[in-house]
Design an enzyme around this catalytic site. Structure first.
Site, PDB file in Angstrom:
ATOM      1  CG  HIS A  54      -2.097  -0.958   1.011  1.00 56.07           C
ATOM      2  ND1 HIS A  54      -2.820  -1.493   2.059  1.00 56.07           N
ATOM      3  CD2 HIS A  54      -2.650  -1.467  -0.120  1.00 56.07           C
ATOM      4  CE1 HIS A  54      -3.772  -2.285   1.581  1.00 56.07           C
ATOM      5  NE2 HIS A  54      -3.683  -2.292   0.262  1.00 56.07           N
ATOM      6  CG  HIS A  87      -1.982  -6.223   1.621  1.00 62.38           C
ATOM      7  ND1 HIS A  87      -1.716  -5.614   0.419  1.00 62.38           N
ATOM      8  CD2 HIS A  87      -1.513  -5.390   2.572  1.00 62.38           C
ATOM      9  CE1 HIS A  87      -1.123  -4.461   0.637  1.00 62.38           C
ATOM     10  NE2 HIS A  87      -0.985  -4.299   1.927  1.00 62.38           N
ATOM     11  CB  CYS A 109       3.788 -10.635   4.518  1.00 68.85           C
ATOM     12  SG  CYS A 109       4.946 -10.632   5.917  1.00 68.85           S
ATOM     13  CD  GLU A 139      -3.126  -8.737   7.406  1.00 62.46           C
ATOM     14  OE1 GLU A 139      -2.391  -7.748   7.201  1.00 62.46           O
ATOM     15  OE2 GLU A 139      -3.185  -9.318   8.508  1.00 62.46           O
ATOM     16  CB  THR A 177      -0.104  -8.281  10.237  1.00 62.01           C
ATOM     17  OG1 THR A 177      -0.375  -7.633   8.990  1.00 62.01           O
ATOM     18  CG2 THR A 177      -0.231  -9.777  10.095  1.00 62.01           C
ATOM     19  CB  CYS A 207       3.881  -8.196  11.728  1.00 63.61           C
ATOM     20  SG  CYS A 207       4.060  -6.540  11.076  1.00 63.61           S
ATOM     21  CB  SER A 236      -3.625  -0.808   7.889  1.00 63.19           C
ATOM     22  OG  SER A 236      -3.969  -0.995   9.228  1.00 63.19           O
ATOM     23  CB  SER A 280       4.170  -0.120   2.261  1.00 62.00           C
ATOM     24  OG  SER A 280       3.281   0.808   2.824  1.00 62.00           O
TER      25      SER A 280
HETATM   26  S1  SF4 Z   1       3.738  -4.971   7.824  1.00 65.70           S
HETATM   27 FE1  SF4 Z   1       4.197  -6.917   8.858  1.00 65.70          FE
HETATM   28  S2  SF4 Z   1       2.722  -8.381   8.023  1.00 65.70           S
HETATM   29 FE2  SF4 Z   1       2.738  -6.597   6.638  1.00 65.70          FE
HETATM   30  S3  SF4 Z   1       4.227  -7.107   5.081  1.00 65.70           S
HETATM   31 FE3  SF4 Z   1       5.338  -6.030   6.683  1.00 65.70          FE
HETATM   32  S4  SF4 Z   1       6.158  -7.647   8.046  1.00 65.70           S
HETATM   33 FE4  SF4 Z   1       4.564  -8.546   6.777  1.00 65.70          FE
END
Ligand code: SF4
Length: 341
Positions: A54, A87, A109, A139, A177, A207, A236, A280
């Site tokens: 995202h 996601h 992921c 997700e 997550t 996460c 998010s 991201s």
């Molecule tokens: S934010 Fe967390 S769950 Fe999402 S891609 Fe990154 S490590 Fe994986």
């Protein structure tokens, strides 16, 4: 100065407190590299279901390299390569891609896949799954799609009172997550009030990257007049960073995709600007923001580091297999980590 706040900031001196960790997480790094490697190996176009991560800048850059982003697999020509985003996707999407003869590369992921597996296992054991997360988020759709008859989505603590379950002694909570840790714990607390035998997930679903970025911005926020989070509106974890900054003492907090979105009036009377970025977000966007802040007199930058991150994931197995011929495994090792400072 690295790793701690300036003890005695000079009164009136403009400064930046730069949160670390920030930016790319291991799952995003892997997903973006997967698209780049797929383009290199198979040639353009490579299709990607939904935004690979995202972030509008990342998506735009990949489009320029030949990626085509689609909403659903039925928009993809039969036999083409398609990458599933970080996601995650439901089994229904995986099956639809297979029915269409698409060559799928699953960039979900691994930490999202872990939650999928939990959902499958608890559904198999006939639990009702209370999935804390934002309805409509990709997700959440993917995880819920693993066991649609067993999952109830819980959007917020206020949802808890309206939840109906068949057997209050056989309920478990799982989560998206990228939520606010504090708000999720409040939701769980209220769920447990209603369902005292509520089972916990086997390990944290929120996460490491989401948690680490929230811990860092909490520390920064307590000394910041203003916090600027670099990240996209549909990210998010980026949006949560704005909320967390405000909860933990920032007098104001805003999210921007690009430095050019910073408004002059945000800086009026501001001595200390906190800066962070979502999981991201490429570091180059943070650098552009720091350059813009420097031009505005905020040239003094102190990093506030609350954790080290060195997690890396290997590329999706479908891609690894196809790349085996040219042994191009420098993919994950060779890229500068977003959190390096
Ligand atoms: S934010 Fe967390 S769950 Fe999402 S891609 Fe990154 S490590 Fe994986």
């Amino acid at each position: 100065m690295r790793g701690r706040l300036k003890d005695n900031p000079v009164p009136g001196q403009k400064r930046v407190l730069l949160a670390a960790p920030r930016g790319y997480c291991a799952g995003v790094d892997r997903a973006v590299i997967a698209v780049e490697k797929a383009l290199e190996h198979y040639g353009a176009p490579v299709y990607v279901r939904k935004q690979i991560v995202h972030n509008i800048h990342v998506v735009t850059e990949l489009e320029a390299q030949g990626a085509i982003f689609v909403e659903e697999v039925d928009e993809v020509p039969e036999g083409a390569h398609i990458v599933f985003s970080a996601h995650g996707v439901s089994p229904a999407v995986v099956n639809a891609a297979a029915d269409r003869g698409l060559h799928a590369i699953d960039a979900t992921c691994p930490l999202v896949t872990k939650v999928h597996r939990e959902a499958v296992r608890f559904a198999r054991d006939d639990f009702e799954i209370l999935l804390i997360g934002h309805e409509g988020h990709e997700e959440v759709e993917g995880t819920a799609g693993e066991a649609p008859d067993h999952v109830t989505i819980v959007n917020s603590p206020d949802d808890v009172d309206n939840i109906e379950v068949q057997d209050p002694d056989k309920v478990v909570w799982l989560s998206q997550t990228t939520l606010s840790v504090d708000e999720t714990m409040e939701t769980v607390r209220r769920l447990r009030e209603r369902f005292p035998n509520l089972q916990d997930p086997p390990s944290d679903d929120i996460c490491y990257a989401t948690q680490n970025r929230q811990v860092a911005i909490k520390k920064v926020a307590q000394d910041a007049d203003l916090v600027i989070v670099v990240g996209s509106a549909n990210s998010s974890n980026s949006v949560r960073l704005v909320e967390v900054a405000l909860e933990y003492g920032a007098k104001a907090a805003y999210r921007v995709d690009y430095a050019s979105e910073v408004k002059q009036e945000w800086l009026d009377g501001v001595e200390t600007v906190g800066v962070t970025s979502g999981a991201s977000v490429p570091e180059e966007l943070v650098k552009e923001l720091l350059d813009a802040l420097s031009d505005a007199g905020y040239g003094s930058v102190s990093e506030v580091k609350t954790a080290e991150e060195d997690l890396m994931f290997s590329l999706p197995k479908e891609l690894r297999k196809d790349l085996q011929g040219n042994r191009d495994e420098r993919a994950l090792g060779g890229r500068g980590r977003a959190n390096a400072v």
